[in-house]
Motif scaffolding. Structure first.
Motif, PDB file in Angstrom:
ATOM      1  N   LEU A 225      42.104 -47.365 -55.791  1.00  0.00           N
ATOM      2  CA  LEU A 225      40.624 -46.807 -56.548  1.00  0.00           C
ATOM      3  C   LEU A 225      39.846 -45.936 -55.459  1.00  0.00           C
ATOM      4  O   LEU A 225      39.482 -45.111 -55.718  1.00  0.00           O
ATOM      5  CB  LEU A 225      39.847 -47.860 -57.220  1.00  0.00           C
ATOM      6  CG  LEU A 225      38.870 -47.460 -57.969  1.00  0.00           C
ATOM      7  CD1 LEU A 225      39.189 -46.456 -59.214  1.00  0.00           C
ATOM      8  CD2 LEU A 225      37.820 -48.464 -58.745  1.00  0.00           C
ATOM      9  N   LEU A 253      41.952 -37.043 -63.336  1.00  0.00           N
ATOM     10  CA  LEU A 253      42.180 -38.316 -63.886  1.00  0.00           C
ATOM     11  C   LEU A 253      43.360 -38.523 -64.796  1.00  0.00           C
ATOM     12  O   LEU A 253      44.090 -39.386 -65.018  1.00  0.00           O
ATOM     13  CB  LEU A 253      40.853 -39.158 -64.476  1.00  0.00           C
ATOM     14  CG  LEU A 253      39.777 -39.480 -63.239  1.00  0.00           C
ATOM     15  CD1 LEU A 253      38.550 -39.860 -63.965  1.00  0.00           C
ATOM     16  CD2 LEU A 253      40.362 -40.700 -62.565  1.00  0.00           C
ATOM     17  N   GLN A 257      46.733 -40.593 -64.251  1.00  0.00           N
ATOM     18  CA  GLN A 257      47.133 -41.697 -65.090  1.00  0.00           C
ATOM     19  C   GLN A 257      48.536 -41.475 -65.754  1.00  0.00           C
ATOM     20  O   GLN A 257      48.949 -42.526 -66.375  1.00  0.00           O
ATOM     21  CB  GLN A 257      45.964 -42.063 -66.041  1.00  0.00           C
ATOM     22  CG  GLN A 257      44.612 -42.679 -65.306  1.00  0.00           C
ATOM     23  CD  GLN A 257      43.584 -43.101 -66.231  1.00  0.00           C
ATOM     24  OE1 GLN A 257      43.808 -44.360 -66.680  1.00  0.00           O
ATOM     25  NE2 GLN A 257      42.770 -42.272 -66.687  1.00  0.00           N
ATOM     26  N   LEU A 262      45.319 -46.343 -64.697  1.00  0.00           N
ATOM     27  CA  LEU A 262      44.152 -47.266 -63.902  1.00  0.00           C
ATOM     28  C   LEU A 262      43.983 -48.447 -64.964  1.00  0.00           C
ATOM     29  O   LEU A 262      44.033 -48.628 -66.047  1.00  0.00           O
ATOM     30  CB  LEU A 262      42.777 -46.569 -64.086  1.00  0.00           C
ATOM     31  CG  LEU A 262      42.692 -45.356 -63.211  1.00  0.00           C
ATOM     32  CD1 LEU A 262      41.434 -44.888 -63.308  1.00  0.00           C
ATOM     33  CD2 LEU A 262      43.054 -45.528 -61.785  1.00  0.00           C
ATOM     34  N   GLU A 266      39.805 -51.377 -62.797  1.00  0.00           N
ATOM     35  CA  GLU A 266      39.642 -50.100 -62.007  1.00  0.00           C
ATOM     36  C   GLU A 266      38.486 -49.076 -62.883  1.00  0.00           C
ATOM     37  O   GLU A 266      37.831 -48.505 -62.140  1.00  0.00           O
ATOM     38  CB  GLU A 266      40.945 -49.562 -61.544  1.00  0.00           C
ATOM     39  CG  GLU A 266      41.895 -50.164 -60.746  1.00  0.00           C
ATOM     40  CD  GLU A 266      43.187 -49.371 -60.656  1.00  0.00           C
ATOM     41  OE1 GLU A 266      43.431 -48.840 -59.363  1.00  0.00           O
ATOM     42  OE2 GLU A 266      44.051 -49.351 -61.402  1.00  0.00           O
ATOM     43  N   ARG A 267      38.655 -48.926 -64.013  1.00  0.00           N
ATOM     44  CA  ARG A 267      37.723 -48.321 -64.688  1.00  0.00           C
ATOM     45  C   ARG A 267      36.356 -48.882 -64.648  1.00  0.00           C
ATOM     46  O   ARG A 267      35.425 -47.993 -64.514  1.00  0.00           O
ATOM     47  CB  ARG A 267      38.420 -48.544 -66.282  1.00  0.00           C
ATOM     48  CG  ARG A 267      39.455 -47.484 -66.666  1.00  0.00           C
ATOM     49  CD  ARG A 267      39.832 -47.730 -68.028  1.00  0.00           C
ATOM     50  NE  ARG A 267      41.058 -46.968 -68.280  1.00  0.00           N
ATOM     51  CZ  ARG A 267      41.015 -45.607 -68.654  1.00  0.00           C
ATOM     52  NH1 ARG A 267      39.760 -45.071 -68.716  1.00  0.00           N
ATOM     53  NH2 ARG A 267      41.925 -44.975 -68.903  1.00  0.00           N
ATOM     54  N   LEU A 270      34.832 -47.774 -60.977  1.00  0.00           N
ATOM     55  CA  LEU A 270      34.955 -46.478 -60.782  1.00  0.00           C
ATOM     56  C   LEU A 270      33.406 -46.021 -60.036  1.00  0.00           C
ATOM     57  O   LEU A 270      33.460 -45.508 -59.089  1.00  0.00           O
ATOM     58  CB  LEU A 270      35.560 -45.619 -61.455  1.00  0.00           C
ATOM     59  CG  LEU A 270      35.769 -44.276 -61.146  1.00  0.00           C
ATOM     60  CD1 LEU A 270      36.663 -43.942 -60.049  1.00  0.00           C
ATOM     61  CD2 LEU A 270      36.380 -43.256 -62.241  1.00  0.00           C
ATOM     62  N   ALA A 320      35.293 -43.722 -66.052  1.00  0.00           N
ATOM     63  CA  ALA A 320      36.609 -43.240 -66.142  1.00  0.00           C
ATOM     64  C   ALA A 320      37.048 -42.864 -67.401  1.00  0.00           C
ATOM     65  O   ALA A 320      36.671 -43.195 -68.442  1.00  0.00           O
ATOM     66  CB  ALA A 320      37.431 -44.350 -65.417  1.00  0.00           C
TER      67      ALA A 320
END
Length: 320
Positions: A225, A253, A257, A262, A266-267, A270, A320
């Motif tokens: 990330l 993104l 992805q 993700l 991670e989202r 971010l 994200a």
């Protein structure tokens, strides 16, 4: 990049001979950057010209360098377009030039795209995800040497050069990032080898197609990330203001992805990681600007740019 160590033509010829590169036609110092000495090296063998990049390492040690060089070779052998270090007859890819550790890699085709559109950002996102997955089985480990520990060491050094408002922002953001890094959510983020410096000038394009990533000498094992955030903070902003560019970020993104989705954690993290990426480069640019080293062609970057990016990331979080 900046030339700290002058390499003579005799030194270049001796290196080319050791690496079986052929006759040296040209040796030219590369302007830009602030960490290592870089030259373009042009050789000819059996009537065929070839172009290489010779790097002399000014800060990294012979103990640290195998991680970077073997990572590039690992990625190159897995189909990721990165410079492939040249080995000597004994198989060594770390050499010595002018008493400094050095490497020679093949020069990538193309040029950097300094005014990217969404299509360029998508190409970078897709290749970054491929690179992350290709590095999962890399068998060497080395931390991100410009990570949190370095931030904590360096902030007290640069604080005396700052105005009160800048110093307040730097202290508060460092405290926030220490808090995030200590959290269980951060500890659970997927990790592996990262480039950690994948700016526009470290990617090559030719005829609209991405031809390679280079300059892996800030790489290390960190959260994937963080790599994503570093890219978003350079490829997907308006440089004069530091403001987020939604269209380019979405292209980046979505492409990333499609290769590696993700995780939920991670989202969630971010926005914090975008702040971390901006902080990292604000600190390093402050350090290089206020405590420069002498070098031919040296041009330190303006630290105010990443101060603007950080302020934008704090006041306008991006989901994200």
């Amino acid at each position: 990049m900046a030339v700290f160590t002058e390499v003579s033509e005799d030194e270049a010829r001796g290196l080319a001979q050791r690496l079986s590169l052929g006759e040296v036609l040209e040796l030219r110092g590369i302007q830009g950057g602030i960490e290592n000495t870089n030259y373009f090296l042009t050789t000819q063998q059996d009537g065929r010209r070839a172009e290489w990049v010779l790097t002399l390492f000014e800060r990294l040690t012979a103990e640290q360098l195998p991680f970077y060089l073997h990572l590039m070779k690992h990625l190159a052998h897995r189909g990721i377009p990165v410079p492939d270090p040249v080995a000597d007859q004994g198989g060594d890819i770390l050499h010595t030039v002018c008493g400094k550790p050095a490497a020679v890699v093949d020069k990538l085709a193309g040029r950097s795209e300094l005014a990217p559109i969404a299509a360029h950002c998508a190409a970078v996102g897709e290749m970054l995800a491929r690179m992350h997955l290709a590095g999962r089985d890399f068998n060497r480990a080395q931390p991100n040497l410009r990570g949190l520990a370095w931030w904590n060491e360096t902030v007290p050094v640069v604080l005396p050069f700052l105005q009160d408002a800048q110093a307040s922002l730097l202290r508060s953001e460092l405290a926030f990032q220490n808090h995030v890094a200590a959290s269980s959510a951060c500890a659970a983020l997927p990790r592996g080898p990262v480039h950690a410096d994948l700016f526009r000038d470290n990617v090559m394009f030719e005829d609209g197609a991405l031809t390679g990533f280079f300059d892996f000498y800030f790489a290390g094992v960190d959260t994937w990330l963080f790599d994503v955030a570093v890219c978003l903070n350079d490829w997907c902003i308006d440089p004069p203001t530091g403001r987020h560019d939604e269209a380019r970020a979405r292209a980046f993104l979505q492409a990333y992805q499609r290769v590696r989705p993700l995780a939920a954690a991670e989202r969630r993290l971010l926005p914090a990681m975008l702040r971390a990426g901006a902080l990292r480069f604000w600190i390093s640019r402050l350090w290089d600007f206020h405590l420069p080293r002498e070098a031919a062609l040296l041009q330190p970057h303006d630290p105010a740019h990443f101060e603007r990016v950080l302020r934008e990331r704090v006041h306008e979080p991006v989901a994200a």
